[in-house]
Design a protein around this motif. Structure first.
Motif, short mmCIF file in Angstrom:
data_model
loop_
_atom_site.label_atom_id
_atom_site.label_comp_id
_atom_site.label_asym_id
_atom_site.label_seq_id
_atom_site.Cartn_x
_atom_site.Cartn_y
_atom_site.Cartn_z
N PHE A 73 12.39 5.46 2.56
CA PHE A 73 12.24 4.83 3.87
C PHE A 73 12.78 3.41 3.87
N ARG A 114 -3.26 -3.75 3.02
CA ARG A 114 -4.25 -3.82 4.10
C ARG A 114 -5.45 -4.61 3.68
N GLU A 133 8.95 8.25 -1.66
CA GLU A 133 9.05 8.31 -0.21
C GLU A 133 9.23 6.90 0.36
N ALA A 134 8.47 5.95 -0.14
CA ALA A 134 8.56 4.57 0.34
C ALA A 134 9.95 4.00 0.05
N MET A 186 9.48 -3.03 10.02
CA MET A 186 8.95 -1.68 10.22
C MET A 186 8.32 -1.15 8.93
N PHE A 187 9.00 -1.37 7.81
CA PHE A 187 8.49 -0.93 6.51
C PHE A 187 7.12 -1.55 6.24
N ARG A 217 4.94 -2.62 8.33
CA ARG A 217 3.89 -2.09 9.23
C ARG A 217 3.22 -0.86 8.63
N VAL A 218 3.99 -0.10 7.88
CA VAL A 218 3.44 1.11 7.27
C VAL A 218 2.92 0.84 5.85
N TYR A 219 3.66 0.07 5.07
CA TYR A 219 3.36 -0.08 3.65
C TYR A 219 2.79 -1.44 3.27
N ASP A 238 0.87 -1.17 0.00
CA ASP A 238 0.00 0.00 0.00
C ASP A 238 0.91 1.23 0.00
N VAL A 239 1.25 1.70 -1.20
CA VAL A 239 2.23 2.77 -1.37
C VAL A 239 1.60 3.92 -2.13
#
Length: 137
Positions: free
Chosen positions: A94, A137, A90-91, A129-130, A132-134, A84-85
């Motif tokens: 990170f 979902r 930015e992704a 960690m990556f 968890r954000v990207y 989910d980017v």
């Protein structure tokens, strides 16, 4: 740049399990960074001289082709519903920071060598960690 594209093709090419693929990318990328004395020496020199030669910073900021290649690959994975980017650049930034940043910091940019198992663990935590954000979902 050719070596980085080959890394992307090897690890993030034909992805079915995005978590496993990102772990492999992170492991290989972090290991290449940690085991390159030439890169480490250049990074330490850039850090030491950046204040005296601001043009160096401008040159390295322009040299984002590796980040763009990673961003393109992450966008492809997002297009397939595996991530989910919203902002691939930015992704990519990170992901690069998360898998190599702690390796760089703990090794003092290559001045201190440590075991592959530690490099792999640091990269794996960055990938977690990556995701968890990207992660999709």
């Amino acid at each position: 740049m050719h070596a980085f594209r080959a890394l992307l093709d090897r690890t993030l090419g034909d992805v079915t399990d995005v978590e496993a693929a990102l772990h492999e990318f992170g492991r290989q990328f972090a290991a290449e960074i940690a085991h390159s004395p030439e890169r480490s020496a250049v990074m330490r020199l850039l850090i030491a001289e950046a204040a005296h030669f601001p043009a160096l910073l401008a040159q390295t900021a322009k040299a984002g082709s590796a980040q763009q290649a990673l961003a393109d690959r992450l966008a492809e994975l997002a297009g397939r519903g595996l991530l989910d980017v919203a902002d691939p650049m930015e992704a990519a930034e990170f992901l690069g920071l998360l898998v190599t940043g702690r390796v760089n910091n703990r090794s003092w940019y290559g001045a201190v060598q440590f075991a592959d198992a530690e490099i792999e663990a640091l990269a794996a935590s960055g990938v977690r960690m990556f995701l968890r954000v990207y992660g999709s979902r």
